[in-house]
Design an enzyme around this catalytic site. Structure first.
Site, PDB file in Angstrom:
ATOM      1  N   ARG A 275      91.692  47.376  30.871  1.00  0.00           N
ATOM      2  CA  ARG A 275      92.711  46.303  31.167  1.00  0.00           C
ATOM      3  C   ARG A 275      92.869  45.115  31.617  1.00  0.00           C
ATOM      4  NH1 ARG A 275      96.896  47.530  29.269  1.00  0.00           N
ATOM      5  NH2 ARG A 275      96.983  49.801  29.978  1.00  0.00           N
TER       6      ARG A 275
ATOM      7  N   ASP B 147     108.448  42.255  25.895  1.00  0.00           N
ATOM      8  CA  ASP B 147     107.649  42.941  24.550  1.00  0.00           C
ATOM      9  C   ASP B 147     107.949  42.183  23.203  1.00  0.00           C
ATOM     10  OD1 ASP B 147     106.133  43.740  23.557  1.00  0.00           O
ATOM     11  OD2 ASP B 147     106.040  46.253  24.176  1.00  0.00           O
TER      12      ASP B 147
ATOM     13  N   GLU C  54      99.308  36.698  22.719  1.00  0.00           N
ATOM     14  CA  GLU C  54      98.285  36.915  21.454  1.00  0.00           C
ATOM     15  C   GLU C  54      98.785  36.560  20.367  1.00  0.00           C
ATOM     16  OE1 GLU C  54      99.290  41.617  22.191  1.00  0.00           O
ATOM     17  OE2 GLU C  54     100.407  41.698  24.139  1.00  0.00           O
TER      18      GLU C  54
ATOM     19  N   ARG D  59      88.342  47.799  20.138  1.00  0.00           N
ATOM     20  CA  ARG D  59      88.199  47.744  21.370  1.00  0.00           C
ATOM     21  C   ARG D  59      88.436  48.864  22.288  1.00  0.00           C
ATOM     22  NH1 ARG D  59      94.168  47.797  24.334  1.00  0.00           N
ATOM     23  NH2 ARG D  59      94.820  50.168  24.146  1.00  0.00           N
TER      24      ARG D  59
ATOM     25  N   HIS E 135      94.280  40.182  22.153  1.00  0.00           N
ATOM     26  CA  HIS E 135      95.311  41.071  23.458  1.00  0.00           C
ATOM     27  C   HIS E 135      95.298  40.581  24.400  1.00  0.00           C
ATOM     28  CE1 HIS E 135      97.665  43.338  25.672  1.00  0.00           C
ATOM     29  NE2 HIS E 135      98.096  44.117  24.810  1.00  0.00           N
TER      30      HIS E 135
HETATM   31  C1  BG6 Z   1     101.644  44.653  23.642  1.00  0.00           C
HETATM   32  C2  BG6 Z   1     102.085  45.723  22.962  1.00  0.00           C
HETATM   33  O1  BG6 Z   1     100.931  44.224  22.893  1.00  0.00           O
HETATM   34  O2  BG6 Z   1     100.808  45.553  24.863  1.00  0.00           O
HETATM   35  C3  BG6 Z   1     102.771  46.296  24.158  1.00  0.00           C
HETATM   36  O3  BG6 Z   1     102.948  44.549  22.598  1.00  0.00           O
HETATM   37  C4  BG6 Z   1     102.363  47.957  24.657  1.00  0.00           C
HETATM   38  O4  BG6 Z   1     103.875  47.433  23.633  1.00  0.00           O
HETATM   39  C5  BG6 Z   1     100.973  46.712  25.638  1.00  0.00           C
HETATM   40  O5  BG6 Z   1     102.867  47.881  25.485  1.00  0.00           O
HETATM   41  C6  BG6 Z   1      99.921  46.860  26.462  1.00  0.00           C
HETATM   42  O6  BG6 Z   1      99.151  48.255  25.297  1.00  0.00           O
HETATM   43  P1  BG6 Z   1      98.044  49.288  25.743  1.00  0.00           P
HETATM   44  O7  BG6 Z   1      97.908  50.342  24.314  1.00  0.00           O
HETATM   45  O8  BG6 Z   1      97.285  48.238  26.154  1.00  0.00           O
HETATM   46  O9  BG6 Z   1      98.444  50.143  26.288  1.00  0.00           O
END
Ligand code: BG6
Length: 288
Positions: free
Chosen positions: A70, A199, A258, A93, A155
């Site tokens: 994360r 979002d 992103e 990932r 991302h």
């Molecule tokens: C973003 C999405 O790119 O990633 C969101 O637009 C999402 O909807 C976020 O909540 C995090 O995603 P994840 O799968 O890493 O929890």
């Protein structure tokens, strides 16, 4: 040039044990440093000398096989978002990548190429170049005999002083899907301020996006090529609380801008063809 599977180059790339015992590469140049986990080919750190880190990392992140990290730069491929019964944002990932090559370039930049073992008819390679900026290229080749459709995305989580203080520029007059409302809108603002959960997928845009952060006295530039979509995301208070691998107050310190190809901007790739999604992340002092 090194072609050892570790990628190590004395003084420039060092292989170390990262969080959760996962393998991490530390990259050093005369102007910056960076860190990359082989799990997900995941950049978790980039910092120019004398500047705050560019990337946000959650203190609550998992570092374990099958779990995404994360923060930093998760690689989204070959689908974006949830998919029934499958990993959110695709498998790239959460897979282990292999170092193919590493080198110190003539200008002192350090370059690293990694690959995924061919999976589902895709040959996938990531090239990272670290200097006073961070450049990433995600190359996908279709090794099947029929065309393939996929999504891809860097991302990227940016480290900011305070979500209330920043502005995001470069998306004016771009149509976007507000994923929270399930509706499309036209961006009216040349300088987006975030005061609630956001979002959004901005479509058909190759524009450079800037994050202006007076608190850190810097402007971050997000340039891209080979990508037609830009995502803007901040989970805000309630979603932050629902995310197990994210601190309740960490939404204050991050914003995701992103770069990729999502939804109606998905890539259709003919048999044998190869495409590259590239982003260049840089920063400069913000004029008062
Ligand atoms: C973003 C999405 O790119 O990633 C969101 O637009 C999402 O909807 C976020 O909540 C995090 O995603 P994840 O799968 O890493 O929890």
């Amino acid at each position: 040039m090194s072609d050892f599977s570790s990628g190590e180059i004395p003084g420039s790339i060092t292989s170390v044990k990262g969080a959760g015992g996962l393998k991490k590469l530390r990259i050093e140049t005369s102007r910056s440093c960076a860190e990359l986990y082989l799990h997900g080919a995941h950049l978790t750190h980039f910092q120019k000398n004398g500047e705050a880190p560019l990337l946000f990392m959650s203190a609550e992140s998992e570092f374990a096989p099958n779990f995404p990290i994360r923060g930093g730069v998760p690689l989204v491929f070959p689908w974006f978002g949830p998919r029934e019964g499958l990993a959110s944002h695709g498998f790239a990932r959460v897979m282990d990548w292999t170092v193919k090559e590493s080198a110190v370039l003539a200008d002192g930049s350090v370059q690293l190429s990694l690959s995924l073992s061919p999976v589902e008819s895709y040959e996938v390679e990531l090239t990272v170049t670290v200097s006073d900026r961070l450049s990433m290229e995600l190359a996908v080749k279709n090794i099947s005999e029929h065309s393939l459709v996929f999504e891809n995305c860097f991302h990227t989580y940016f480290h900011i002083s305070d979500i209330h203080a920043i502005s995001v520029c470069g998306l004016e007059n771009v149509h976007y899907l507000d994923k929270l409302k399930g509706q499309e809108f036209l961006e009216a603002s040349s300088s987006i301020h975030i005061h609630e959960e956001v979002d959004r997928v901005y479509w058909d845009t190759a524009s450079t996006v800037e994050i202006k952060d007076p608190g850190l006295g810097r402007k971050i530039r997000v340039e891209k090529s080979g990508g037609a979509s830009t995502v803007l995301w901040n989970p805000w208070i309630e979603k932050a609380k629902r995310m197990a691998d994210f601190g309740d107050l960490e939404y204050l310190k991050m914003v995701c801008v992103e770069s990729g190809n999502i939804g109606k901007n998905s890539v259709t790739l003919a048999a044998g063809d190869r495409v590259v999604l590239k982003t260049i992340l840089s920063s400069e002092t913000l004029a008062p």
